[in-house]
Design a protein around this motif. Structure first.
Motif, PDB file in Angstrom:
ATOM      1  N   ARG A   1      -4.537   1.112  -1.030  1.00  0.00           N
ATOM      2  CA  ARG A   1      -4.370   1.909   0.192  1.00  0.00           C
ATOM      3  C   ARG A   1      -5.648   2.707   0.474  1.00  0.00           C
ATOM      4  O   ARG A   1      -6.139   2.738   1.601  1.00  0.00           O
ATOM      5  CB  ARG A   1      -3.186   2.850   0.048  1.00  0.00           C
TER       6      ARG A   1
ATOM      7  N   THR B   1      -1.246   0.136  -6.020  1.00  0.00           N
ATOM      8  CA  THR B   1      -0.789   0.501  -4.677  1.00  0.00           C
ATOM      9  C   THR B   1      -1.660   1.591  -4.076  1.00  0.00           C
ATOM     10  O   THR B   1      -2.134   1.496  -2.940  1.00  0.00           O
ATOM     11  CB  THR B   1       0.673   0.962  -4.726  1.00  0.00           C
TER      12      THR B   1
ATOM     13  N   SER C   1      -0.701  -2.808   5.934  1.00  0.00           N
ATOM     14  CA  SER C   1       0.119  -1.999   5.035  1.00  0.00           C
ATOM     15  C   SER C   1       0.230  -2.640   3.658  1.00  0.00           C
ATOM     16  O   SER C   1       1.013  -2.194   2.818  1.00  0.00           O
ATOM     17  CB  SER C   1       1.527  -1.817   5.628  1.00  0.00           C
TER      18      SER C   1
ATOM     19  N   HIS D   1       0.809  -1.212   0.000  1.00  0.00           N
ATOM     20  CA  HIS D   1       0.000   0.000   0.000  1.00  0.00           C
ATOM     21  C   HIS D   1       0.845   1.265   0.000  1.00  0.00           C
ATOM     22  O   HIS D   1       0.309   2.360   0.226  1.00  0.00           O
ATOM     23  CB  HIS D   1      -0.946   0.003   1.200  1.00  0.00           C
TER      24      HIS D   1
ATOM     25  N   PHE E   1       3.347   2.299   2.015  1.00  0.00           N
ATOM     26  CA  PHE E   1       3.787   2.910   3.266  1.00  0.00           C
ATOM     27  C   PHE E   1       5.282   2.740   3.506  1.00  0.00           C
ATOM     28  O   PHE E   1       5.800   3.173   4.524  1.00  0.00           O
ATOM     29  CB  PHE E   1       3.005   2.312   4.441  1.00  0.00           C
ATOM     30  N   GLY E   2       5.957   2.107   2.611  1.00  0.00           N
ATOM     31  CA  GLY E   2       7.392   1.872   2.731  1.00  0.00           C
ATOM     32  C   GLY E   2       7.784   0.742   1.807  1.00  0.00           C
ATOM     33  O   GLY E   2       6.928   0.109   1.175  1.00  0.00           O
TER      34      GLY E   2
END
Length: 468
Positions: A372, A368, A396, A285, A287-288
Motif C-alpha cells: 500500500r 499488505t 487496491s 493493500h 483497503f477492505g
C-alpha cells in the motif's frame, strides 16, 4: 603514439582480458579503462566499437559493455542444426512472452518492470526454516501423491472457501504450469478462448502454445463487461473464458460485486468453463476485505480456480493449486500422470510448513502495508514527474500500475528510452490479445529496492517524457 596504434594496442589488451571472462561478464567502465591504460576517451571508444563489430562484446547504453556469447568457429567440425528449421512446426511466436528485462537487471537499473517481490520483501527466513523442517521429515523424499499432499490440499481448499473440499484440489508447480495444463485440458487446438482485454501475457502465451485462438472481451473500471461477454460467447462458440477477477494484471481492477455472479452465470449459460486466475489473493493493500473467490460460490463446476504462492512469497516457491469439480478433475489428474507424475514432495512439504505457521499471517499483514505504501509513493511520484501519464486505476491490491501515455509518446520508444536512462518498465502491447486501443505501459512498485528507488524511477521517466 598515434590514435590508431593506441587503439590497436588497447584492443589487444582487451582481447586477452575477454579470454579470461565468461559471456555476460561486465567490462570495466570507459573511465576505468582510460585511467588504467593511460589512453584517451576516443581510443577507448574506438577499441570498444571494434570489439563490438567483431562480435566479441555487446554494449548496452546506460548500462555498460559485456562479454558477448561465444560463437562456434566455422569449419567441418562445426555443428549444423539448420535441419531443425524444417523439422520444427512453425509456432515459436506462440511461446513468445515479449522482451521482459533480463533477470537480474544490470546494476543501476531501477526495476519497475518486475513481476515479483524484491528479495527484501520476500519471507526468506520463513522459507529457509520451512524448507529445513520439511527436509527433516522421515518421508520427505518419498513419492508424493499425484494430486498433492492431503494436508496441503486442505489448506488450499480452506483458503478458497467453505464449499471447496480437499478432493477438489490439485497441487501444481506454480500458476503458469497450471494455466498450460488447463488450456490443453479444457478445449481442443484451433478453438477460440475468451480473454479480458488487456490481460496477463503468460496466459496468452500458454493458450497460443496449446494451439488456441485468443479473443478479446473489453473491460472497464469495474472489470469484464458481462453484456459483451455474452455476445462474445454467442459469436465465437468459445467454451473457455480466462479472467482475473481480483487485482487484475495489469490494470489492478477488481471485478465489481454485481458482475461477479453475472459472469459466472453467462459462462454457465454458454456451457463454458471460467478459468479464475487468483494469483493476487494475498496481495491486497488493506483497503477492505478481499472478495471471495468465484469458485467459493460455484457448485456446478463452471469455475476452475488457479492460485499460486510465487507472488506473495518467492518466484522459486513453485507451488500452486487448481480447484475443479466434475469430470475435468479426472482429466487433470490424468494429465498430471502424463506430464510429470507429481510435484516435488520437499517443496510441497515446505509450502505446508510455511502456510501452517503463524509467521505466514504476519508476513501477509506486513506485505499488505508495504505494498500500500509503495503504491502510494509511486503514484505520487508519477503525478509529480510524469503529470500527463494517466494512472488508469487507483489500485487496491496487486503489484502494478497501468498507465496511459500521452498521445505524443510511442510506448515502445518510451520503454527503450527509459531503459537508456536506467529504469525498466513494460510495454503495454504485450497485454492485449489483439491490437491495443491506446498507448500503455505497466509500471510496478514491488521489485524495486526501496521507496527511494521508486521516486528515482519516476524522476527518470519524467526525463523521458520531456524529450518528446
Amino acid at each position: 603514439m598515434s590514435d590508431s596504434s593506441s587503439t590497436a594496442a588497447l584492443v589487444t589488451i582487451l582481447r586477452e582480458e575477454l579470454a579470461r571472462l565468461v559471456p555476460g561478464d561486465r567490462l570495466p567502465s570507459s573511465r576505468e579503462l582510460i585511467t588504467r591504460h593511460g589512453v584517451s576517451p576516443v581510443t577507448v571508444s574506438r577499441a570498444i566499437a571494434q570489439l563490438a563489430a567483431e562480435g566479441a562484446v555487446v554494449t548496452r547504453p546506460g548500462s555498460g559493455t559485456y562479454v558477448a556469447p561465444r560463437r562456434s568457429r566455422p569449419g567441418a567440425d562445426a555443428p549444423d542444426t539448420s535441419w531443425q528449421a524444417v523439422a520444427l512446426p512453425g509456432r515459436d511466436a506462440a511461446l513468445d512472452l515479449g522482451e521482459p528485462p533480463a533477470r537480474p537487471l544490470p546494476e543501476g537499473i531501477v526495476d519497475l518492470a518486475g513481476g515479483y517481490l524484491h528479495p527484501d520483501l520476500q519471507p526468506a527466513r520463513l522459507l529457509g526454516a520451512a524448507l529445513a523442517r520439511a527436509a527433516r521429515r522421515p518421508d520427505a523424499w518419498d513419492r508424493a501423491p499425484a494430486a498433492g499432499l492431503s494436508p496441503l490440499r486442505a489448506v488450499f481448499a480452506r483458503q478458497a472457501g467453505a464449499s471447496v473440499e480437499p478432493d477438489d484440489v490439485l497441487v501444481t508447480g506454480g500458476g503458469q504450469g497450471a494455466l498450460s495444463m488447463l488450456f490443453r485440458a479444457l478445449t481442443t487446438p484451433g478453438s477460440p478462448v475468451l480473454f479480458e482485454s488487456p490481460t496477463y501475457p503468460g496466459a496468452l502465451a500458454a493458450a497460443r502454445a496449446a494451439g488456441l485462438r485468443p479473443v478479446p472481451v473489453p473491460m472497464d473500471g469495474d472489470g469484464l463487461r458481462p453484456e459483451l461477454l455474452a455476445d462474445a460467447f454467442a459469436m465465437t462458440g468459445a467454451r473457455v473464458l480466462y479472467c482475473q477477477p481480483t487485482f487484475h494484471n495489469p490494470t489492478g481492477v477488481v471485478l465489481a460485486p454485481e458482475r461477479r455472479r453475472q459472469i459466472v452465470d453467462v459462462a454457465r449459460a454458454a456451457g463454458a468453463f471460467l478459468i479464475e486466475d487468483d494469483f493476487a489473493r494475498h496481495l491486497g493493500h488493506g483497503f477492505g476485505p478481499v472478495p471471495r473467490p468465484l469458485v467459493a460460490d460455484d457448485r456446478d463446476g463452471t469455475v476452475v480456480h488457479v492460485t499460486s504462492l510465487t507472488k506473495p512469497a518467492s518466484p522459486s516457491l513453485r507451488i500452486g493449486a487448481v480447484i475443479a469439480r466434475g469430470p475435468v478433475t479426472r482429466r487433470l489428474r490424468g494429465m498430471r500422470r502424463v506430464d510429470d507424475f507429481f510435484v516435488s514432495r520437499p517443496l510441497q512439504e515446505a509450502a505446508l510448513e510455511l502456510l501452517s505457521g503463524p509467521g505466514w499471517d504476519r508476513h501477509v499483514r506486513a506485505l499488505t502495508t508495504t505494498l500500500r505504501d509503495r503504491a502510494a509513493v509511486l503514484t505520487d511520484a508519477l503525478a509529480r514527474d510524469c503529470a500527463d501519464w494517466l494512472v488508469e486505476q487507483q489500485v487496491s491490491g496487486g503489484l502494478h500500475l497501468w498507465l496511459r501515455l500521452p498521445d505524443r509518446l510511442d510506448p515502445t520508444a518510451t520503454v527503450d528510452a527509459a531503459r537508456e536512462r536506467g529504469v525498466a518498465i513494460d510495454p503495454g502491447h504485450r497485454y492485449f490479445p489483439a491490437e491495443p486501443d491506446g498507448p500503455y505501459v505497466r509500471v510496478g512498485f514491488a521489485a524495486a529496492a526501496s521507496a527511494e528507488e521508486l521516486r528515482e524511477g519516476a524522476k527518470r521517466l519524467g526525463e523521458v517524457g520531456g524529450l518528446s
